[in-house]
Design a protein around this motif. Structure first.
Motif, PDB file in Angstrom:
ATOM      1  N   MET A 194       2.387  11.658 -11.773  1.00  0.00           N
ATOM      2  CA  MET A 194       3.392  11.945 -10.747  1.00  0.00           C
ATOM      3  C   MET A 194       3.298  10.914  -9.624  1.00  0.00           C
ATOM      4  O   MET A 194       2.214  10.600  -9.148  1.00  0.00           O
ATOM      5  N   LYS A 195       4.450  10.376  -9.222  1.00  0.00           N
ATOM      6  CA  LYS A 195       4.484   9.454  -8.099  1.00  0.00           C
ATOM      7  C   LYS A 195       4.117  10.176  -6.799  1.00  0.00           C
ATOM      8  O   LYS A 195       4.289  11.388  -6.668  1.00  0.00           O
ATOM      9  N   LYS A 196       3.618   9.393  -5.850  1.00  0.00           N
ATOM     10  CA  LYS A 196       3.164   9.975  -4.592  1.00  0.00           C
ATOM     11  C   LYS A 196       3.763   9.234  -3.401  1.00  0.00           C
ATOM     12  O   LYS A 196       4.136   8.066  -3.495  1.00  0.00           O
ATOM     13  N   ILE A 197       3.840   9.953  -2.290  1.00  0.00           N
ATOM     14  CA  ILE A 197       4.236   9.368  -1.017  1.00  0.00           C
ATOM     15  C   ILE A 197       2.981   9.192  -0.178  1.00  0.00           C
ATOM     16  O   ILE A 197       2.213  10.144   0.006  1.00  0.00           O
ATOM     17  N   LEU A 198       2.761   7.987   0.306  1.00  0.00           N
ATOM     18  CA  LEU A 198       1.648   7.739   1.222  1.00  0.00           C
ATOM     19  C   LEU A 198       2.176   7.869   2.641  1.00  0.00           C
ATOM     20  O   LEU A 198       3.135   7.196   3.026  1.00  0.00           O
ATOM     21  N   PHE A 199       1.518   8.734   3.410  1.00  0.00           N
ATOM     22  CA  PHE A 199       1.968   8.995   4.771  1.00  0.00           C
ATOM     23  C   PHE A 199       0.849   8.675   5.762  1.00  0.00           C
ATOM     24  O   PHE A 199       0.001   9.526   6.043  1.00  0.00           O
ATOM     25  N   PRO A 200       0.799   7.447   6.282  1.00  0.00           N
ATOM     26  CA  PRO A 200      -0.188   7.122   7.313  1.00  0.00           C
ATOM     27  C   PRO A 200       0.189   7.809   8.620  1.00  0.00           C
ATOM     28  O   PRO A 200       1.356   7.829   9.000  1.00  0.00           O
ATOM     29  N   THR A 201      -0.807   8.366   9.301  1.00  0.00           N
ATOM     30  CA  THR A 201      -0.503   9.106  10.524  1.00  0.00           C
ATOM     31  C   THR A 201      -1.598   8.950  11.567  1.00  0.00           C
ATOM     32  O   THR A 201      -2.778   8.835  11.241  1.00  0.00           O
ATOM     33  N   ASP A 202      -1.174   8.935  12.818  1.00  0.00           N
ATOM     34  CA  ASP A 202      -2.115   9.014  13.932  1.00  0.00           C
ATOM     35  C   ASP A 202      -2.010  10.371  14.615  1.00  0.00           C
ATOM     36  O   ASP A 202      -2.546  10.575  15.690  1.00  0.00           O
ATOM     37  N   PHE A 203      -1.292  11.295  13.978  1.00  0.00           N
ATOM     38  CA  PHE A 203      -1.102  12.669  14.449  1.00  0.00           C
ATOM     39  C   PHE A 203      -0.298  12.753  15.753  1.00  0.00           C
ATOM     40  O   PHE A 203      -0.350  13.761  16.452  1.00  0.00           O
ATOM     41  N   SER A 204       0.448  11.707  16.057  1.00  0.00           N
ATOM     42  CA  SER A 204       1.304  11.727  17.245  1.00  0.00           C
ATOM     43  C   SER A 204       2.579  12.501  16.944  1.00  0.00           C
ATOM     44  O   SER A 204       2.873  12.854  15.797  1.00  0.00           O
ATOM     45  N   GLU A 205       3.367  12.763  17.983  1.00  0.00           N
ATOM     46  CA  GLU A 205       4.649  13.438  17.792  1.00  0.00           C
ATOM     47  C   GLU A 205       5.575  12.598  16.907  1.00  0.00           C
ATOM     48  O   GLU A 205       6.320  13.128  16.076  1.00  0.00           O
ATOM     49  N   SER A 206       5.525  11.288  17.105  1.00  0.00           N
ATOM     50  CA  SER A 206       6.334  10.393  16.280  1.00  0.00           C
ATOM     51  C   SER A 206       5.947  10.506  14.815  1.00  0.00           C
ATOM     52  O   SER A 206       6.811  10.561  13.926  1.00  0.00           O
ATOM     53  N   ALA A 207       4.643  10.548  14.559  1.00  0.00           N
ATOM     54  CA  ALA A 207       4.168  10.672  13.179  1.00  0.00           C
ATOM     55  C   ALA A 207       4.544  12.031  12.587  1.00  0.00           C
ATOM     56  O   ALA A 207       4.962  12.117  11.427  1.00  0.00           O
ATOM     57  N   LEU A 212      -5.793  -0.479   9.367  1.00  0.00           N
ATOM     58  CA  LEU A 212      -4.747   0.394   8.830  1.00  0.00           C
ATOM     59  C   LEU A 212      -3.998  -0.269   7.682  1.00  0.00           C
ATOM     60  O   LEU A 212      -3.822   0.314   6.610  1.00  0.00           O
ATOM     61  N   VAL A 213      -3.553  -1.501   7.897  1.00  0.00           N
ATOM     62  CA  VAL A 213      -2.749  -2.184   6.888  1.00  0.00           C
ATOM     63  C   VAL A 213      -3.551  -2.425   5.619  1.00  0.00           C
ATOM     64  O   VAL A 213      -3.055  -2.250   4.506  1.00  0.00           O
ATOM     65  N   ASP A 214      -4.808  -2.818   5.775  1.00  0.00           N
ATOM     66  CA  ASP A 214      -5.663  -3.039   4.602  1.00  0.00           C
ATOM     67  C   ASP A 214      -5.841  -1.754   3.807  1.00  0.00           C
ATOM     68  O   ASP A 214      -5.839  -1.762   2.569  1.00  0.00           O
ATOM     69  N   ASN A 215      -6.005  -0.652   4.508  1.00  0.00           N
ATOM     70  CA  ASN A 215      -6.189   0.628   3.817  1.00  0.00           C
ATOM     71  C   ASN A 215      -4.905   1.076   3.117  1.00  0.00           C
ATOM     72  O   ASN A 215      -4.958   1.639   2.015  1.00  0.00           O
ATOM     73  N   ILE A 216      -3.769   0.825   3.740  1.00  0.00           N
ATOM     74  CA  ILE A 216      -2.500   1.138   3.078  1.00  0.00           C
ATOM     75  C   ILE A 216      -2.380   0.340   1.788  1.00  0.00           C
ATOM     76  O   ILE A 216      -2.059   0.883   0.722  1.00  0.00           O
ATOM     77  N   ALA A 217      -2.662  -0.957   1.878  1.00  0.00           N
ATOM     78  CA  ALA A 217      -2.546  -1.819   0.704  1.00  0.00           C
ATOM     79  C   ALA A 217      -3.495  -1.368  -0.398  1.00  0.00           C
ATOM     80  O   ALA A 217      -3.139  -1.374  -1.587  1.00  0.00           O
ATOM     81  N   SER A 218      -4.698  -0.959  -0.017  1.00  0.00           N
ATOM     82  CA  SER A 218      -5.690  -0.518  -1.004  1.00  0.00           C
ATOM     83  C   SER A 218      -5.227   0.729  -1.742  1.00  0.00           C
ATOM     84  O   SER A 218      -5.336   0.819  -2.973  1.00  0.00           O
ATOM     85  N   ILE A 219      -4.718   1.699  -1.004  1.00  0.00           N
ATOM     86  CA  ILE A 219      -4.276   2.950  -1.633  1.00  0.00           C
ATOM     87  C   ILE A 219      -3.058   2.715  -2.511  1.00  0.00           C
ATOM     88  O   ILE A 219      -2.938   3.285  -3.600  1.00  0.00           O
ATOM     89  N   VAL A 220      -2.145   1.851  -2.062  1.00  0.00           N
ATOM     90  CA  VAL A 220      -0.963   1.533  -2.874  1.00  0.00           C
ATOM     91  C   VAL A 220      -1.373   0.894  -4.193  1.00  0.00           C
ATOM     92  O   VAL A 220      -0.762   1.147  -5.234  1.00  0.00           O
ATOM     93  N   ARG A 221      -2.425   0.072  -4.152  1.00  0.00           N
ATOM     94  CA  ARG A 221      -2.917  -0.547  -5.393  1.00  0.00           C
ATOM     95  C   ARG A 221      -3.560   0.476  -6.318  1.00  0.00           C
ATOM     96  O   ARG A 221      -3.427   0.392  -7.542  1.00  0.00           O
ATOM     97  N   ASP A 222      -4.266   1.445  -5.743  1.00  0.00           N
ATOM     98  CA  ASP A 222      -5.083   2.359  -6.545  1.00  0.00           C
ATOM     99  C   ASP A 222      -4.349   3.621  -6.988  1.00  0.00           C
ATOM    100  O   ASP A 222      -4.778   4.286  -7.931  1.00  0.00           O
ATOM    101  N   GLU A 223      -3.281   3.974  -6.280  1.00  0.00           N
ATOM    102  CA  GLU A 223      -2.574   5.219  -6.567  1.00  0.00           C
ATOM    103  C   GLU A 223      -1.124   4.923  -6.980  1.00  0.00           C
ATOM    104  O   GLU A 223      -0.579   3.879  -6.623  1.00  0.00           O
ATOM    105  N   PRO A 224      -0.482   5.841  -7.689  1.00  0.00           N
ATOM    106  CA  PRO A 224       0.928   5.641  -8.065  1.00  0.00           C
ATOM    107  C   PRO A 224       1.858   5.953  -6.894  1.00  0.00           C
ATOM    108  O   PRO A 224       2.590   6.952  -6.891  1.00  0.00           O
ATOM    109  N   ILE A 225       1.815   5.097  -5.877  1.00  0.00           N
ATOM    110  CA  ILE A 225       2.590   5.318  -4.662  1.00  0.00           C
ATOM    111  C   ILE A 225       4.024   4.836  -4.855  1.00  0.00           C
ATOM    112  O   ILE A 225       4.266   3.676  -5.192  1.00  0.00           O
ATOM    113  N   GLY A 226       4.973   5.729  -4.646  1.00  0.00           N
ATOM    114  CA  GLY A 226       6.379   5.363  -4.732  1.00  0.00           C
ATOM    115  C   GLY A 226       6.941   4.929  -3.390  1.00  0.00           C
ATOM    116  O   GLY A 226       7.733   4.001  -3.305  1.00  0.00           O
TER     117      GLY A 226
END
Length: 279
Positions: free
Chosen positions: A1-14, A99-113
């Motif tokens: 199953m494809k996944k959504i990666l949602f990076p968050t800082d827990f702010s109202e915007s996030a 943050l950006v490095d971690n996003i890239a790592s998870i996108v490589r390792d997981e089926p992120i859509g």
């Protein structure tokens, strides 16, 4: 199953963007991975005489980050429940580093859509979409990226804008956008901004219309000296709920968003922006 990666800082915007992530996960039948990243500070060695002190600082920060992370996860689950999305599978990841490095790592390792992020004001929007390192991630991943402005409130997506120069890469991107629009039940409003002095290529436009005749797409041409202002006006006039752009490689974002007029897009576009990838 494809996944959504949602990076968050827990702010109202996030949290606002999380509602978008929930609804898209429901529509596309995806799971959500929330990602919270913290960084250790670079401590001045002139003020640190013993490595033990540095270790204590890092340990304290790591514990504080974990406690904050642990306390915020129930808030996200409450948001899901309040929006009728408690059935969406959600897993949570806490990582240290960039943050950006971690996003890239998870996108490589997981089926992120999709990667979906909130953008907070002009500075946040610029930092996410127009920073060099982020552009590297966007051009180096097969995941689509959606930035959700802080003032954008979720509503069902029925109209998707798409900017094009009528080149082959844009045609490929539009073909990728079509199944997204079909799943959402949305029409695509395809916009070409014809700059002063640019010749009109009626044959090329006719070729595009024929190529996509079976899809729910409307084609528009606007004569203007400003692509950015035209996109903003077009989005408002046609009540666009999501605007898509092809994320070209070779420094596209940096080159496109260096002029002051283009930065107006970051200040004034009030709908989520979808970056489609090449390839």
């Amino acid at each position: 199953m494809k996944k959504i990666l949602f990076p968050t800082d827990f702010s109202e915007s996030a949290n606002n963007a999380f509602i978008y992530a929930l609804h898209l996960a429901d529509t596309f039948r995806m799971e959500i991975i929330t990602l919270h990243v913290y960084e250790f500070p670079i401590l001045d060695s002139n003020y640190i005489e013993v490595p033990l002190y540095q270790a204590e600082v890092y340990e304290s920060l790591e514990l504080s980050s974990f406690e904050n992370y642990k306390s915020q996860i129930p808030v996200l689950r409450q948001l899901a429940s309040a929006n009728g999305m408690e059935h969406i599978p959600i897993s949570n990841v806490l990582r240290e580093g960039d943050l950006v490095d971690n996003i890239a790592s998870i996108v490589r390792d997981e089926p992120i859509g999709y990667v979906i992020m909130g953008t907070q004001g002009a500075s946040g929007f610029n930092a996410f979409f127009f920073g060099t390192t982020t552009a590297d991630v966007m051009t180096g991943t097969n995941a689509f990226v959606i930035g959700v402005p802080e003032e954008s409130k979720y509503e069902p997506i029925r109209k998707i804008g798409f900017a094009t120069a009528y080149n082959p890469d844009d045609k490929t991107a539009l073909a990728k956008l079509i199944p997204i629009a079909q799943t959402l039940g949305a029409v695509i409003e395809c916009l070409h901004v014809q700059l002063p002095g640019e010749p009109s290529d009626a044959a090329q436009i006719a070729d595009w219309k024929q190529a996509f005749a079976q899809s729910n797409i409307n084609f528009h041409t606007i004569e203007s000296a400003s692509v950015e202002e035209s996109i903003i006006d077009f989005t408002e006039v046609h009540k666009i709920q999501l605007f898509a752009l092809l994320n070209h490689k070779h420094g596209f974002w940096e080159g496109l968003f260096h002029t002051s007029l283009t930065k107006k897009l970051a200040f004034h576009l009030k709908v989520p922006l979808l970056a489609l990838h090449e390839g």
